[in-house]
Write a protein that holds these residues in place. Structure first.
Motif, PDB file in Angstrom:
ATOM      1  N   ASN A  33       0.828  -1.216   0.000  1.00 38.94           N
ATOM      2  CA  ASN A  33       0.000   0.000   0.000  1.00 38.94           C
ATOM      3  C   ASN A  33       0.860   1.263   0.000  1.00 38.94           C
ATOM      4  OD1 ASN A  33      -2.457  -1.311  -0.052  1.00 38.94           O
ATOM      5  ND2 ASN A  33      -2.621  -1.396   2.176  1.00 38.94           N
ATOM      6  N   LEU A  34       1.932   1.248   0.772  1.00 36.41           N
ATOM      7  CA  LEU A  34       2.816   2.410   0.820  1.00 36.41           C
ATOM      8  C   LEU A  34       3.440   2.677  -0.543  1.00 36.41           C
ATOM      9  CD1 LEU A  34       4.294   4.565   2.535  1.00 36.41           C
ATOM     10  CD2 LEU A  34       6.102   2.862   2.835  1.00 36.41           C
ATOM     11  N   ILE A  35       3.934   1.640  -1.164  1.00 38.27           N
ATOM     12  CA  ILE A  35       4.540   1.800  -2.493  1.00 38.27           C
ATOM     13  C   ILE A  35       3.511   2.284  -3.497  1.00 38.27           C
ATOM     14  CG2 ILE A  35       5.591   0.522  -4.413  1.00 38.27           C
ATOM     15  CD1 ILE A  35       6.982  -1.207  -2.204  1.00 38.27           C
ATOM     16  N   ALA A  36       2.330   1.701  -3.464  1.00 33.71           N
ATOM     17  CA  ALA A  36       1.282   2.087  -4.410  1.00 33.71           C
ATOM     18  C   ALA A  36       0.827   3.531  -4.196  1.00 33.71           C
ATOM     19  CB  ALA A  36       0.090   1.141  -4.281  1.00 33.71           C
ATOM     20  N   ASN A  37       0.677   3.940  -2.933  1.00 34.92           N
ATOM     21  CA  ASN A  37       0.160   5.282  -2.647  1.00 34.92           C
ATOM     22  C   ASN A  37       1.204   6.387  -2.773  1.00 34.92           C
ATOM     23  OD1 ASN A  37      -2.501   4.530  -2.124  1.00 34.92           O
ATOM     24  ND2 ASN A  37      -2.022   4.019  -0.009  1.00 34.92           N
ATOM     25  N   LEU A  38       2.418   6.107  -2.356  1.00 35.61           N
ATOM     26  CA  LEU A  38       3.422   7.169  -2.347  1.00 35.61           C
ATOM     27  C   LEU A  38       4.288   7.207  -3.603  1.00 35.61           C
ATOM     28  CD1 LEU A  38       4.609   7.154   1.358  1.00 35.61           C
ATOM     29  CD2 LEU A  38       2.903   8.606   0.267  1.00 35.61           C
ATOM     30  N   PHE A  39       4.316   6.114  -4.347  1.00 32.94           N
ATOM     31  CA  PHE A  39       5.149   6.093  -5.545  1.00 32.94           C
ATOM     32  C   PHE A  39       4.360   5.767  -6.803  1.00 32.94           C
ATOM     33  CE2 PHE A  39       7.947   4.893  -1.975  1.00 32.94           C
ATOM     34  CZ  PHE A  39       8.776   5.993  -1.998  1.00 32.94           C
TER      35      PHE A  39
END
Length: 159
Positions: A33-39
């Motif tokens: 989720n972090l990778i998808a949302n922030l990058f």
């Protein structure tokens, strides 16, 4: 008496393995989720020039809360395994961890409930009842765990 103790010990071990599995799932899903949302595509819609301090605080609370919760839970499970090997159901080493878990949960929930601020500059800080109730219950159970650990320790010292 040993049959009950063996069944209880086995049940605790199973719960610990399940907890480790859920920590692993949480870490993997949070990373995705972090990778998808922030990058990913949504990252370009975050305007870091407005409300920068608030956005950084929210992001730090969210990320540090996740990392701390997962690490503290794993540490508590490992302490429990060690305690079971030493015939202690409530290892004293978990007492401080329980209090830290309540603080980490507060930070996580504060970040989680306010993540939308990263993408929408018109929102204000949300203080949901969940942000306070869940850590309160964790603190309550931390105190109960401390009482249980103290009682077990006192019982072991009794001749």
């Amino acid at each position: 008496m040993t049959i009950m103790k063996d069944k209880t010990s086995k049940s605790i071990r199973i719960c610990c393995y399940v907890a480790l599995f859920f920590c692993f799932i949480w870490a993997v899903s949070s990373s995705i989720n972090l990778i998808a949302n922030l990058f990913g595509d949504d990252a370009s819609s975050i305007d870091w020039t407005k409300n920068t301090v608030l956005k950084v605080v929210i992001l730090i609370c969210y990320l540090s809360g996740i990392v701390a919760m997962i690490w503290l839970c794993i540490k508590a499970v490992l302490n429990t395994f060690k305690g079971l090997r030493e015939n202690t159901v409530f290892p004293k080493s978990n007492v401080k961890l329980m209090f830290w878990i309540a603080l980490a949960d507060f930070a996580y929930l504060l970040g989680f409930w306010n993540l939308q601020i990263l993408w929408d500059d018109n929102l204000t800080l949300t203080l949901s009842d969940t942000i306070f109730i869940t850590p309160f219950f964790l603190l309550f159970f931390a105190f109960m765990y401390k009482v249980a650990a103290d009682a077990v320790e006192e019982n072991n010292l009794t001749i």
